[in-house]
Scaffold this motif. Structure first.
Motif, mmCIF file in Angstrom:
data_model
loop_
_atom_site.group_PDB
_atom_site.id
_atom_site.type_symbol
_atom_site.label_atom_id
_atom_site.label_comp_id
_atom_site.label_asym_id
_atom_site.label_seq_id
_atom_site.Cartn_x
_atom_site.Cartn_y
_atom_site.Cartn_z
ATOM 1 N N UNK A 392 0.826 -1.212 0.000
ATOM 2 C CA UNK A 392 0.000 0.000 0.000
ATOM 3 C C UNK A 392 0.859 1.261 0.000
ATOM 4 N N UNK A 393 1.978 1.229 0.755
ATOM 5 C CA UNK A 393 2.863 2.398 0.795
ATOM 6 C C UNK A 393 3.480 2.674 -0.581
ATOM 7 N N UNK A 394 3.972 1.618 -1.225
ATOM 8 C CA UNK A 394 4.598 1.802 -2.547
ATOM 9 C C UNK A 394 3.550 2.219 -3.575
ATOM 10 N N UNK A 395 2.386 1.583 -3.526
ATOM 11 C CA UNK A 395 1.315 1.890 -4.487
ATOM 12 C C UNK A 395 0.880 3.348 -4.352
ATOM 13 N N UNK A 396 0.775 3.841 -3.136
ATOM 14 C CA UNK A 396 0.373 5.231 -2.919
ATOM 15 C C UNK A 396 1.425 6.201 -3.448
ATOM 16 N N UNK A 397 2.719 5.863 -3.219
ATOM 17 C CA UNK A 397 3.796 6.710 -3.746
ATOM 18 C C UNK A 397 3.755 6.717 -5.279
ATOM 19 N N UNK A 398 3.539 5.528 -5.878
ATOM 20 C CA UNK A 398 3.439 5.415 -7.337
ATOM 21 C C UNK A 398 2.275 6.272 -7.861
ATOM 22 N N UNK A 399 1.123 6.139 -7.225
ATOM 23 C CA UNK A 399 -0.064 6.900 -7.646
ATOM 24 C C UNK A 399 0.234 8.393 -7.623
ATOM 25 N N UNK A 400 0.867 8.861 -6.550
ATOM 26 C CA UNK A 400 1.164 10.289 -6.427
ATOM 27 C C UNK A 400 2.167 10.747 -7.477
ATOM 28 N N UNK A 401 3.172 9.902 -7.761
ATOM 29 C CA UNK A 401 4.152 10.243 -8.805
ATOM 30 C C UNK A 401 3.457 10.418 -10.151
ATOM 31 N N UNK A 402 2.528 9.515 -10.491
ATOM 32 C CA UNK A 402 1.831 9.593 -11.784
ATOM 33 C C UNK A 402 0.917 10.817 -11.856
ATOM 34 N N UNK A 403 0.264 11.147 -10.741
ATOM 35 C CA UNK A 403 -0.552 12.372 -10.686
ATOM 36 C C UNK A 403 0.338 13.592 -10.917
ATOM 37 N N UNK A 404 1.517 13.587 -10.299
ATOM 38 C CA UNK A 404 2.454 14.709 -10.457
ATOM 39 C C UNK A 404 2.974 14.818 -11.889
ATOM 40 N N UNK A 405 3.220 13.665 -12.524
ATOM 41 C CA UNK A 405 3.689 13.684 -13.921
ATOM 42 C C UNK A 405 2.615 14.299 -14.816
ATOM 43 N N UNK A 406 1.366 13.905 -14.599
ATOM 44 C CA UNK A 406 0.279 14.498 -15.387
ATOM 45 C C UNK A 406 0.285 16.016 -15.215
#
Length: 444
Positions: A392-406
């Motif tokens: 869950x920790x890694x998935x949340x970091x990944x999700x936030x990175x992709x939101x930031x890239x957008x």
């Protein structure tokens, strides 16, 4: 002649026969004209474009290994260390018969901007060999990997160059490569990513590129008043990226109706049964056609043509230049309104231009498939700190990175007056960070 055109002509002249590399450079430089023209005098004086299109280092070597019949086989091995302005080189190793220096230069060049977009301190590189792991025994794959790493180990390290997996390089290959690196160097360090969970690997790494693709797709749709729920999705490929893009798309309410491999594609109007696909591709290492042996209502079609299936959203996740202008026109005609790239440069330049000209929502690979390398960088962080984060920790970091890239791609496009053009936005945002670092570090 403009600075952009001069540099592109130079690339073509100095790198003959490397069509994919030429294509990648032209696509990036064309979309950067707005930025480059505004800074032409400064960039030209510093030779910035000449430096950014030239790899810092290319390592080429032979890879001899012994097959199960006792015969010595020889393959070619490469590592293209493209740009280290913002961190150690980072990028996958590809094992496939199509691998050559030009393909790896194209992939390494794209990787520079993709890695910059993640916001993490990683430079760009790529490597691999024309070795084909398909049909080889575990012992043969191990023999090849040990020989390959014997040479590569001289040029990589946790703070120098950190390869990962790519086409043909999964958990098995990473394990063999890492074992040989340790044997040769005596170091237990985060030099490779995609490792097994019991020796330094990260949760979510297998799912990362596919999940990240759908996270950024979802963000793009939301910001344009659309929603994934209930939409039909066609995905090319059936490897990690395609399977886990399908999994996340289904979790968010979409219906995935088609997947493919090199032999052809399956269409299941009721929605793909992913558990069955995982059994075929991940456990049995079989062909996608076997799906129709179990699901009688599904249809298998040999060869290309997956983009003829009507859908709302298309996710090309197989290989470069798999989706051409005719495919793009067919998708549009059949009602497709959004395309996001899971593979590296899977759409031809003509197809990309068509998507943009026809105001389809289009997210290029360097932004859309950055989830894999982002999670690799998170694995590097865990290795450095001797930590292991939860799924869950890694998935949340990944999700936030992709939101930031957008957000970075959207903001850069708007700043330069091309709102909604995420190709230009992604290239500009990735370029600005790398160039600022290069200028700060002097002529290196």
């Amino acid at each position: 002649m403009s600075y952009v055109d001069e540099v592109y002509d130079r690339v073509v002249k100095q790198n003959p026969g490397e069509a994919e590399f030429h294509q990648a450079v032209k696509e990036v430089l064309d979309s950067l004209r707005l930025v480059i023209d505004a800074n032409e005098e400064k960039y030209r004086k510093l030779g910035l474009l000449e430096r950014i299109v030239e790899p810092e280092r290319i390592i080429s070597f032979r890879v001899p290994w012994v097959d199960d019949q006792g015969n010595v086989q020889v393959n070619k091995g490469y590592r293209v260390q493209f740009n280290s302005a913002i961190g150690p080189y980072k990028g996958g190793l590809r094992l496939h018969p199509s691998v050559n220096q030009g393909i790896l230069k194209f992939l390494g060049f794209e990787q520079v901007f993709k890695n910059s977009l993640t916001g993490l301190p990683i430079g760009g590189g790529k490597g691999g060999s024309n070795f084909d792991p398909k049909g080889k025994s575990d012992r043969e794959v191990m023999a090849f990997c040990q020989s390959f790493m014997t040479e590569l180990s001289k040029y990589i390290g946790a703070d120098q160059d950190v390869p990962a997996g790519d086409i043909g390089v999964g958990a098995r290959e990473i394990g063999f490569l890492y074992g040989q690196y340790k044997r040769l160097t005596g170091l237990y360090e985060g030099v490779l990513t995609g490792k097994g969970l019991n020796y330094g690997g990260s949760l979510v790494r297998t799912q990362a590129t596919g999940y990240g693709l759908v996270y950024i797709l979802d963000e793009m749709l939301k910001h344009n008043g659309k929603d994934l729920k209930g939409k039909s999705v066609v995905i090319s490929g059936s490897g990690n990226v395609a399977i886990y893009a399908a999994e996340k798309a289904e979790q968010l309410g979409a219906v995935v109706v088609a997947l493919s491999d090199s032999s052809g594609y399956i269409y299941d109007k009721d929605g793909i049964n992913l558990d069955l696909v995982k059994e075929i591709k991940e456990v049995r290492r079989g062909r996608i056609k076997e799906y129709t042996d179990v699901v009688k209502t599904a249809v298998f079609t040999e060869g290309k043509g997956i983009w003829t299936i009507p859908c709302d959203i298309a996710l090309p996740c197989a290989t470069q230049n798999e989706l051409d202008l005719e495919d793009a026109k067919t998708l549009k005609k059949n009602g497709c309104f959004a395309v996001a790239e899971g593979a590296n440069m899977p759409s031809t330049r003509e197809a990309t231009d068509f998507f943009l000209e026809n105001e389809m929502y289009f997210m290029p690979g360097k932004a859309a498939n950055a989830g894999g390398v982002a999670t690799s960088a998170l694995e590097m962080s865990q290795n450095s700190q001797r930590l292991s984060w939860t799924f869950e920790e890694v998935d949340e970091k990944l999700h936030q990175i992709m939101v930031n890239i957008y957000q970075k791609a959207a903001d850069a496009a708007e700043r330069y007056g091309v709102k909604g053009n995420y190709v230009a936005g992604a290239n500009i945002a990735g370029f600005e960070k790398v160039v600022d670092a290069m200028m700060a570090q002097g002529i290196v």
